[in-house]
Scaffold this active site. Structure first.
Site, PDB file in Angstrom:
ATOM      1  N   ALA A  65       4.940   5.666   3.476  1.00 35.57           N
ATOM      2  CA  ALA A  65       6.202   5.623   2.737  1.00 35.57           C
ATOM      3  C   ALA A  65       7.074   6.746   3.286  1.00 35.57           C
ATOM      4  O   ALA A  65       6.571   7.702   3.880  1.00 35.57           O
ATOM      5  CB  ALA A  65       5.936   5.823   1.251  1.00 35.57           C
ATOM      6  N   GLY A 109       1.187   4.595   2.941  1.00 36.08           N
ATOM      7  CA  GLY A 109       1.721   3.289   2.543  1.00 36.08           C
ATOM      8  C   GLY A 109       1.619   2.259   3.653  1.00 36.08           C
ATOM      9  O   GLY A 109       1.578   1.054   3.382  1.00 36.08           O
ATOM     10  N   GLU A 112      -1.794   0.950   3.304  1.00 36.98           N
ATOM     11  CA  GLU A 112      -1.810   0.146   2.072  1.00 36.98           C
ATOM     12  C   GLU A 112      -1.121  -1.195   2.279  1.00 36.98           C
ATOM     13  O   GLU A 112      -1.582  -2.231   1.794  1.00 36.98           O
ATOM     14  CB  GLU A 112      -1.146   0.933   0.936  1.00 36.98           C
ATOM     15  CG  GLU A 112      -1.962   2.158   0.542  1.00 36.98           C
ATOM     16  CD  GLU A 112      -1.242   3.067  -0.429  1.00 36.98           C
ATOM     17  OE1 GLU A 112      -0.132   3.522  -0.114  1.00 36.98           O
ATOM     18  OE2 GLU A 112      -1.799   3.325  -1.509  1.00 36.98           O
ATOM     19  N   GLU A 132      -2.222  11.111   2.129  1.00 36.03           N
ATOM     20  CA  GLU A 132      -1.364  11.595   1.042  1.00 36.03           C
ATOM     21  C   GLU A 132      -1.834  12.917   0.457  1.00 36.03           C
ATOM     22  O   GLU A 132      -1.044  13.714  -0.029  1.00 36.03           O
ATOM     23  CB  GLU A 132      -1.287  10.540  -0.082  1.00 36.03           C
ATOM     24  CG  GLU A 132      -0.494   9.291   0.272  1.00 36.03           C
ATOM     25  CD  GLU A 132      -1.331   8.181   0.882  1.00 36.03           C
ATOM     26  OE1 GLU A 132      -2.441   8.459   1.395  1.00 36.03           O
ATOM     27  OE2 GLU A 132      -0.869   7.015   0.852  1.00 36.03           O
TER      28      GLU A 132
END
Ligand code: HXC
Length: 256
Positions: A65, A109, A112, A132
């Site tokens: 992200a 992300g 993911e 993260e």
């Protein structure tokens, strides 16, 4: 379709969606995720498309992200604006198979997002990770759940608690990816797999996908009962008659 951060191509009955934000290694900002949701929804609704391949660049599938965008978010802001919610969830609502073709970094992300797809085909350059923890947070788009279901508790803890990266060989050994191919062949291989899928009965494919996905969401007994109901329902389709007749008549089935 015209997007700023994606490129799309049609290959027969397969849609290829390429994340295209090279300046930030395809970091998944709100705009990119919005465009991705639109593209996936549109291809899902298009009967001329039977499967979707999602890829990035040679250097990165997606490096996570967008940290620049996330950095200044406050808790009330994240809670009240459905941060992650709608945009990220779209990927999990697509009925047609979505194959992630991963080269380079698939981090945070990005990892993911790859795991939300139905299978991952990796280039030998792929690197997966949930870093993260290094940012003082944890995965937020299903990483702790999907990674653990894919590779088991001990290895998932290793990845999530240390933030280390896993190369393609380790990812294949750990069952995170379906197959590993030389980087130069990645997209061609993913398109080949998707083309095979897209030539089959669209309804059987959609229900097979849903049935396998069920395995992650229910008990064995309920999953088997669901599978049985779907299997029986497919006897109500012309594709079952065509598939079985073609076998007996020693010809290729025509599902499309
Ligand atoms: C914003 C990013 C980014 C990211 C890279 N960039 N990753 N920008 N968000 N996630 C940007 C860099 O700032 C840089 O921009 C450019 O991309 C190139 O990156 P470099 O770091 O210069 O490249 P390199 O040295 O090759 O290192 C590659 C890398 C590193 C190892 C992938 O970029 C990295 O560690 N990125 C962050 C990975 C990460 O922590 N991901 C998890 C994010 S949190 P400039 O402008 O400087 O050239 C997350 C939570 C998800 O994903 C929760 C659900 C929403």
């Amino acid at each position: 379709m015209n997007f700023e951060m994606l490129k799309t191509e049609i290959h027969g009955r397969v849609a290829l969606v390429r994340l295209d934000r090279p300046s930030a290694l395809n970091a998944l900002c709100d705009q990119l995720m919005g465009e991705l949701g639109t593209a996936l929804r549109d291809f899902d609704a298009d009967p001329a498309i039977g499967a979707i391949v999602l890829t990035g660049s040679d250097r990165a599938f997606a490096a996570g992200a967008d940290i620049r965008e996330m950095q200044s978010r406050s808790y009330p802001d994240t809670a009240m604006n459905d941060f992650i919610g709608a945009t990220w969830e779209v990927v999990t609502t697509i009925r047609k198979p979505v194959i992630a073709a991963v080269a380079g970094y698939a981090l945070g992300g990005g990892c993911e997002l790859a795991m939300m797809c139905d299978m991952i085909i990796a280039a030998d350059t792929a690197k997966f990770g949930q870093p993260e923890i290094n940012l003082g947070v944890i995965p937020g788009a299903g990483g702790t759940q999907r990674l653990t279901r894919a590779i088991g508790k001990s290895k998932a803890m290793d990845m999530v608690l240390t933030g280390r990266m896993m190369d393609a060989t380790e990812a294949e050994r750990a069952n995170l990816v379906a197959r590993v191919v030389p980087a130069g062949e990645l997209v061609a291989e993913a398109l080949r797999v998707a083309t095979t899928i897209a030539s089959l009965s669209p309804v059987a494919v959609a229900l097979a996908k849903r049935s396998v996905s069920r395995a992650f969401e229910t008990t064995l007994a309920e999953g088997v009962a669901y599978e049985r109901a779907v299997f029986l329902a497919l006897f109500g389709t012309p594709h079952q008659r065509e598939g079985m007749a073609a076998f007996l008549e020693k010809r290729k089935p025509d599902f499309i």
